[in-house]
Design an enzyme around this catalytic site. Structure first.
Site, PDB file in Angstrom:
ATOM      1  N   SER A  15      52.123  41.563  37.473  1.00 52.03           N
ATOM      2  CA  SER A  15      51.338  40.916  38.520  1.00 52.03           C
ATOM      3  C   SER A  15      50.803  39.613  37.960  1.00 52.03           C
ATOM      4  O   SER A  15      50.677  39.451  36.739  1.00 52.03           O
ATOM      5  CB  SER A  15      50.167  41.820  38.930  1.00 52.03           C
ATOM      6  OG  SER A  15      49.217  41.119  39.700  1.00 52.03           O
ATOM      7  N   TYR A  72      42.868  46.901  36.534  1.00 50.07           N
ATOM      8  CA  TYR A  72      44.176  46.413  36.977  1.00 50.07           C
ATOM      9  C   TYR A  72      44.653  45.263  36.090  1.00 50.07           C
ATOM     10  O   TYR A  72      45.805  45.236  35.664  1.00 50.07           O
ATOM     11  CB  TYR A  72      44.078  45.959  38.431  1.00 50.07           C
ATOM     12  CG  TYR A  72      45.410  45.650  39.069  1.00 50.07           C
ATOM     13  CD1 TYR A  72      46.315  46.668  39.347  1.00 50.07           C
ATOM     14  CD2 TYR A  72      45.755  44.349  39.414  1.00 50.07           C
ATOM     15  CE1 TYR A  72      47.534  46.396  39.946  1.00 50.07           C
ATOM     16  CE2 TYR A  72      46.976  44.068  40.018  1.00 50.07           C
ATOM     17  CZ  TYR A  72      47.862  45.096  40.280  1.00 50.07           C
ATOM     18  OH  TYR A  72      49.068  44.819  40.865  1.00 50.07           O
TER      19      TYR A  72
END
Length: 257
Positions: free
Chosen positions: A121, A134
């Site tokens: 990501s 995350y």
């Protein structure tokens, strides 16, 4: 024709990638925990990975591209996140990718060829506040990919890491946990994103074909990455502003208890 295995391939970016590879004539094994998947694969299970390897050998006679796409979204302030939350995020997002790499590296070495594509990501490169679990998990996937690029390159094995920003996908459904306020913000960013999974998949397939290592499939990610590298003052100012916004929102919350 390429032989491709995709994890998390029943929906979202995984399904879009599967459609892209299939449309051009590649042989694709779609794996997922969802019942609709061609092959059930829980990426945290070594036994499931062993089963996927055997199926690939039996049906494909080898593998050209492994796409470690499956993962979960996460968000939250550090003092709101439990140890269990961290364990789940790191187990799925980090060890899930590690398990895939560990399983198929011997086959790729034996073949003298192969391509590992790890979907991380933009959060693995840029680290906004209130997303520590995350960010950490995706940064680990970036580090894993870079290490394997140098480790496996001499064996003829390529490695790519995909770092998209927010795009419309069902990933928001995996958000559940300790900090609902921050998670609602993440859901809005995902659901209201300008780009869909198919647009991201098209760029990913193009860059995988070019054997590109760092794949930034959207302009927002490329702009943010350049800002962090070449305009760090502006990048830091933006991140501190986001942190200040979180502080204001927290102070405005109704007291708990």
């Amino acid at each position: 024709m390429k032989r491709v295995l995709i994890t998390g391939g029943a929906s979202g970016l995984g399904a879009a990638l599967a459609a892209r590879f299939t449309a051009r004539g590649d042989r694709v094994l779609v794996t997922d925990v969802a019942a609709s998947a061609e092959h059930r694969l829980d990426i945290t299970s070594e036994a499931d990975w062993a089963g996927a390897l055997e199926r690939v050998k039996d049906e494909f006679g080898g593998l050209d591209i492994l796409v470690n796409n499956a993962g979960i979204a996460a968000g939250g302030r550090i003092d709101r996140l439990s140890a269990e939350h961290w364990q789940r995020v790191l187990t799925v997002n980090v060890l899930g990718a590690v398990n895939g790499c560990r399983t198929f590296t011997p086959l790729f070495k034996e073949q003298g060829s192969g391509h590992i594509v790890n979907v991380a990501s933009a959060a693995g490169l840029m680290h906004p506040p209130s997303m520590s679990s995350y960010n950490a998990s995706k940064a680990a996937v970036v580090a894993l990919s870079e290490s394997l690029r140098y480790e496996l390159g001499p064996w003829g094995v390529a490695v790519s890491v995909v770092c998209p920003t927010f795009f419309r996908t069902n990933l928001a459904q995996s958000l559940s946990g300790d900090d609902p306020q921050m998670e609602q913000g993440a859901k809005r960013l995902i659901n209201n994103a300008r780009r869909g999974a198919d647009e991201i998949a098209a760029r990913v397939v193009h860059d995988v074909d070019a054997r590109k290592f760092l794949i930034l499939p959207d302009s927002d990610g490329r702009t943010a990455y350049r800002a962090k590298r070449f305009a760090r003052f502006l990048y830091d100012r933006r991140m501190f502003a986001l942190g200040a916004k979180t502080r204001r929102e927290e102070r405005a919350e109704v007291p708990r208890g």
